[in-house]
Each structure stands twice: as C-alpha cells, then as structure tokens.
Design an enzyme around this catalytic site. Structure first.
Site, short mmCIF file in Angstrom:
data_model
loop_
_atom_site.label_atom_id
_atom_site.label_comp_id
_atom_site.label_asym_id
_atom_site.label_seq_id
_atom_site.Cartn_x
_atom_site.Cartn_y
_atom_site.Cartn_z
CD GLU A 34 2.72 -49.84 -1.87
OE1 GLU A 34 2.94 -49.92 -0.97
OE2 GLU A 34 1.18 -49.58 -1.92
NE ARG A 259 13.24 -46.61 6.49
CZ ARG A 259 12.51 -46.97 5.32
NH1 ARG A 259 12.40 -48.19 5.13
NH2 ARG A 259 11.48 -46.07 5.09
CE LYS A 269 6.53 -44.69 -0.62
NZ LYS A 269 6.49 -45.62 -1.73
P1 ATP Z 1 8.04 -45.14 2.98
O1 ATP Z 1 8.10 -45.95 4.15
O2 ATP Z 1 8.67 -43.90 2.80
O3 ATP Z 1 6.70 -45.21 2.34
P2 ATP Z 1 8.91 -47.59 1.37
O4 ATP Z 1 9.93 -48.50 1.89
O5 ATP Z 1 7.38 -48.22 1.84
O6 ATP Z 1 9.01 -46.19 1.96
P3 ATP Z 1 8.70 -48.31 -1.32
O7 ATP Z 1 8.05 -47.49 -2.38
O8 ATP Z 1 8.10 -49.53 -0.90
O9 ATP Z 1 8.53 -47.21 -0.10
O10 ATP Z 1 10.27 -48.21 -1.61
C1 ATP Z 1 11.00 -48.53 -2.90
C2 ATP Z 1 12.20 -48.63 -2.15
O11 ATP Z 1 13.11 -47.52 -1.69
C3 ATP Z 1 12.56 -50.04 -1.62
O12 ATP Z 1 13.34 -50.84 -1.85
C4 ATP Z 1 12.63 -49.41 -0.06
O13 ATP Z 1 13.41 -50.52 0.66
C5 ATP Z 1 13.67 -48.21 -0.62
N1 ATP Z 1 13.59 -47.21 0.44
C6 ATP Z 1 12.47 -46.53 1.01
N2 ATP Z 1 12.85 -45.69 1.95
C7 ATP Z 1 14.30 -45.59 2.15
C8 ATP Z 1 15.26 -45.07 2.83
N3 ATP Z 1 14.79 -44.21 3.78
N4 ATP Z 1 16.52 -45.19 2.72
C9 ATP Z 1 16.90 -46.02 1.79
N5 ATP Z 1 16.08 -46.93 1.03
C10 ATP Z 1 14.84 -46.59 1.15
MG MG Z 2 6.57 -49.86 1.07
#
Ligand code: ATP
Ligand code: MG
Length: 552
Positions: A34, A259, A269
């Site tokens: 995102e 994760r 984020k």
């Molecule tokens: P955050 O919680 O940090 O905002 P998010 O999952 O909301 O992370 P996205 O931009 O939606 O962020 O994530 C893009 C991809 O990265 C998704 O497929 C998510 O599962 C993966 N991802 C995010 N954080 C991690 C992590 N700590 N370890 C592994 N994969 C991750």
């Molecule tokens: Mg997300």
C-alpha cells in the site's frame, strides 16, 4: 546456507508441486504494497520471497500498488517503493495499481448484488460492530439484509455518484452472520470516502475494501500464488468466496507466512511515519530507520539484505530475528569489498619531536589485508599526527597497552612511537602529546629488535581531511527498559552521536555511498545527503566485531 533456506521455504515446495501436477502452467506472484509509507526490512522479506519464487521457476512477478485507501496514500510513496524494489535487485514484469481495476471491481460488485450476494447497509459503524457478535456468539442480521436487488442497485449507484456522506452507507457481502469466522459475517466490500485519490482524482466517491479488491486484483493479473502474512489466514475463506462469487476465471490461491520481526526494531509504517512526522528522525531514509532507504543510506547493500532474507527463510512459525543477524550479513558482504583505511573519530594531536620539521614521507599501506587484489595506497607521515583521545591515558589501569607516559606503541603502517609528555590546558585536560619515534622500526622493514603490545591508528595532521562521523544506537530503548511505556517515550535519546574528526587525505574524493572499513572502528558509509564538497559525513554501518554467531 542457500540449501538450508530453500528447504525451509514451504511455499517453494507448494509451487513446485503445483507445476509438476499441472495445476498451474506458470507461477505468477505479486508484491502488493500500500503506498502509504516507505518500505521497511519486513517488506524486503516479502519482496525477496515473491520475486525469488517466480525467478526460480521462470515465472513472473508484478509490482502492484494496493491503492484503495486514498486518504493515506501518496505518489511520493509510490516512487520510493519502486526505487527500493529495484535497488534490492528485482525488476517486476508488470507495474499495476489496484486503482486500474476500479471499474471492473465496481462491475463485479454489481454482479454480486444481482446474484443476491451483496446488499447496501445503512447501519452506522457502531451499530455494525454491536451486531457483529463475538468469537463465541453469532452476529445478528442487518435489518437491511433483505433489501431487494433493484433497491440495492439504485443505492449502490447513488453511493458511487456521491449522493451520501462518508459512513452513511456501505456495501456488504451477504454470507453468514452465524459463521464461526467473523470475517464471513457479511463483511464490508465498499465504503464511501469523499477523498482525492492520487491517481483517479475525484472520479470515485466509493472505494473497495482490501478483502474485496485483493482477490479480484490477483485474479485479473493471473496471480497463481498470492503470498501474504499470517494475519490474513482467517481472511482466506473470504478471499476464496470473492473469487468464486465474482465468477473470476482465474483461481489464485492465498498462502500465508510469518511476518518478519527484528529485535529492537519498529516494523510498522504507522509508527515509522510517526517518527518522521514528529521529527524524531530526519526523514524516512534517516540511517536509524529500519526502512530499506534508511538501511541503504546507512550503508547496507542489496546483497547483504538478500542474504539476510534467505537465511531467515520463510516459515509459518512466529519468530523474532536478532538484529545482530542483519549486522552479520553486512560485515560478511563488506569484508572483502571495502577498502580498509584509518579514521580518527575523536582526535588528539601528537607531535613527534625527533621527526624532521617540514618533512613528509609516504608510507605504503595495504587496502585490504584479506584481499590482496585491492592493492596498496600511499599515506603521508610527518611530525604531526592525530590519534584517538582514548588511545592515551595518563594513569592507565593494568593491561592498558596503548599510550601512557613512557610507553611505546606501534603506529599502524608506520613506526613505533614513545610517549614523552602530555601537554594540558588550564583546566588540566590533555590537549597534545609529545612523542619520539624510532626510525629503525619502520613498518614493512622486518624490524625485530623489540616488541610492543599495542597498535593504534592515526592520521597525518597537515593533510588530514576533516570528517563528521555519525554513530547510531537503536531508536527504541531495549524492551526491558521501555516496557509498558507509550511509543514516543520508548525512544532512545542517544540514538545518534555525531563526532568531528579526520580521515586520510585520499578520501577527499569520497562519494556518497562509498564504503570503508576504518581500522578498529568498523564499517562506514559516505552519507549521500550530507556530504558535499569539502564536507564528508560518514554513517557507521556496523562496528567490527560481535560475538554473535547466526549458526550457533
Ligand atoms: P505495515 O503494517 O508495516 O504498514 P503492511 O502489511 O500494512 O505493513 P503493506 O504495504 O500492506 O504493508 O505490505 C505489502 C506486503 O508486505 C504485504 O504482502 C505484507 O504482507 C508484506 N509485509 C509487510 N510487513 C511485513 C513483515 N514484517 N514481514 C514480512 N512481510 C511483510
Ligand atoms: Mg497494509
């Protein structure tokens, strides 16, 4: 190490089986961020997983922006994400945006309404929450659940046209309010948001929910293995429901992995953005940030990050990786690549009283003792040099082998010097040392006359290049110390230390992102933002040694 990682990647085994059984003819993955912030080290794990999975089986990987939440998204993030993925060493097949599919997503929602599988609900968010039930109790049907198809179509069209305020109505799937899986209790598919979208502008007043947009986007792109983190496991039945009921031709499957969590490291984020917005750090790419851009600016290499991701592997079990594992891999990567030079971080002037005034000689030094191919360089030596303040003690404890009055040490690549006198200022601080040198002890001449126990580094004073050194500590106080505190109270006030010192003259030309190993101090990167003509700023990537062994 490679083999160990591949055997621990259960998703790779699934893909391999699916190709062998003919279930899929080509593997297609996607990385779906995102654009609401910069990528962090956790995303690196997901990037490596998705791209390497496709690479290994000659498949494809798309970069897809999951841009369905316009209030939080921005083109700045879209750009930084592309830069970071490329920098990590990956090239996507197609660049896509979920917003490319808004029209099709809308049409599929209309299809659901026509099939009696979706309805417009007028309950407030709070009422919906109250009627949702709990883990042990079923939810209650919305009083709007049995609205007729025509009325639903009309209301949904008017939602799109912008007739209603945010939150006034919502489109919900009609599944099962008694399902033990709360995600199946008539989940929201579309919400009203009068928000400007960074790509579609003001064309839309309704936006699809993640659980609805994601499976359809995957199916449109022909994604075969949709890999996400474990918190989406309970959403998988909904993912499958959407694919089925929206009559998508392609049938992507969702797989979940744990994760990445790293000790002492913020991996969200939302919190990273807070640090930027509150000015705790300079920017998203501040070297203290666990963002990919922050790690790059600190001096991490794509090779080190990829090796790290491979080593930690892909599993379903929750775990926290020691931050020293990351450090291990950058040391490994730079060990043979980075020139080894001398830098004095906290200078103390030394005058060598028996060295001829005005004379400068050039001494030969190896660029990397472990990698002969890196050759040698010449470093100047004269009557005045800088050493580290803490390489001198007036009243040393036992086993202190560096300089103290009357003691002799080896200057790396140069001569033995002996401390004769410490000069102090009015407050009693040592401001200069007077030493003598022994010309017989020149490095490389095979002198064996006597031995000294200490070797210290130095920089010739008249030609030294002034430099700033930035040393870092974790942004968060360790778990113990910061437990139960508000996030901003857990911030380590000492996360940045700035020192003014000197480097060898040949480093005057150092460019942003050049990496060095400074004798005894560790690996440093030339900061690309703060370095300008006449001002070199170094970020410490990592110190030299650690007792940490990732294989132990
Ligand atoms: P955050 O919680 O940090 O905002 P998010 O999952 O909301 O992370 P996205 O931009 O939606 O962020 O994530 C893009 C991809 O990265 C998704 O497929 C998510 O599962 C993966 N991802 C995010 N954080 C991690 C992590 N700590 N370890 C592994 N994969 C991750
Ligand atoms: Mg997300």
């Amino acid at each position: 190490m490679e083999n160990k990682a591949s055997s621990s990647n259960f998703i790779k085994n699934i893909v391999s089986d699916d190709l062998q059984s003919g279930k899929v003819s080509e593997v297609v993955t996607r990385f779906p961020p995102e654009p609401n912030g910069y990528l962090h080290i956790g995303h690196a794990k997901s990037i490596c997983l998705n791209f390497e999975l496709a690479d290994e089986f000659n498949g494809k990987t798309n970069l897809r922006f999951d841009d369905t939440n316009p209030a939080k998204e921005d083109t700045e993030y879209v750009e930084s994400i592309q830069e970071d993925v490329r920098w990590l060493g990956f090239e996507w097949d197609d660049l896509r945006f979920a917003s490319d599919y808004f029209e099709e997503l809308y049409d599929r929602a209309v299809l659901l309404i026509k099939k009696g599988k979706a309805f417009v609900c007028d309950l407030s968010a709070e009422q919906m929450r109250e009627m949702r039930g709990t883990l042990t109790q079923p939810g209650q049907n919305s009083p709007y659940r049995d609205r007729g198809v025509e009325e639903n179509l009309d209301l949904f069209a008017r939602m799109r046209a912008g007739e209603f305020k945010d939150g006034e109505r919502i489109l919900r799937a009609k599944i099962d309010m008694a399902s033990p899986n709360i995600n199946l209790r008539d989940p929201a598919l579309y919400r009203i948001a009068h928000a400007h979208h960074h790509r579609t502008g003001d064309a839309w007043r309704i936006y699809p929910m993640y659980d609805y947009a994601h499976p359809i986007s995957d199916a449109i792109e022909g994604v075969t293995h949709s890999v996400c983190t474990l918190e989406f496991e309970a959403h998988r039945p909904l993912y499958d429901w959407v694919i089925e009921e929206c009559e998508m031709e392609a049938k992507p499957r969702q797989y979940e992995f744990a994760r990445l969590n790293v000790t002492n490291t913020i991996m969200s984020k939302r919190y990273l953005k807070m640090l930027v917005d509150q000015g705790v750090v300079e920017s998203w790419d501040d070297p203290r940030m666990p963002t990919i851009s922050g790690l790059r600016r600190k001096g991490y290499t794509p090779e080190a990050l990829r090796a790290f991701c491979r080593e930690i592997g892909v599993a379903r079990a929750y775990s926290v990786v020691d931050e020293r594992m990351l450090e291990f891999f950058i040391r490994e990567d730079l060990k043979l690549k980075a020139p080894r030079t001398m830098a004095v971080l906290q200078p103390l002037k030394v005058v060598i009283t028996n060295y001829p005034e005005g004379q400068v000689e050039l001494l030969e030094a190896e660029n990397n003792a472990e990698n002969e191919a890196m050759g040698t360089r010449q470093i100047p030596f004269s009557r005045e040099i800088y050493i580290e303040q803490d390489d001198f003690m007036e009243n040393p404890p036992n086993k202190y082998f560096r300089l103290f009055p009357g003691n002799e040490v080896r200057l790396k690549n140069a001569y033995f010097i002996k401390c004769e006198e410490a000069i102090k200022d009015a407050d009693g601080n040592v401001v200069e040392l007077r030493c003598t040198y022994d010309p017989e002890t020149k490095s490389g001449t095979g002198f064996t006359g006597r031995k000294v126990k200490g070797t210290i580094h130095w920089v010739e004073a008249t030609r030294a290049v002034p430099a700033e050194f930035r040393l870092f500590e974790p942004l968060l106080l360790d778990e113990e110390e910061g437990a139960d505190k508000e996030f901003l109270e857990r911030i380590n006030p000492n996360s940045l230390t700035t020192l003014q010192g000197f480097v060898e003259p040949n480093m005057k030309e150092a460019q942003g992102q050049d990496k060095f190993q400074f004798f005894r101090h560790g690996y440093f990167n030339v900061d690309p933002k703060h370095t300008s003509a006449g001002r070199v700023v170094f970020n410490r990537i990592v110190s030299l040694k650690s007792s940490f062994d990732p294989k132990a």
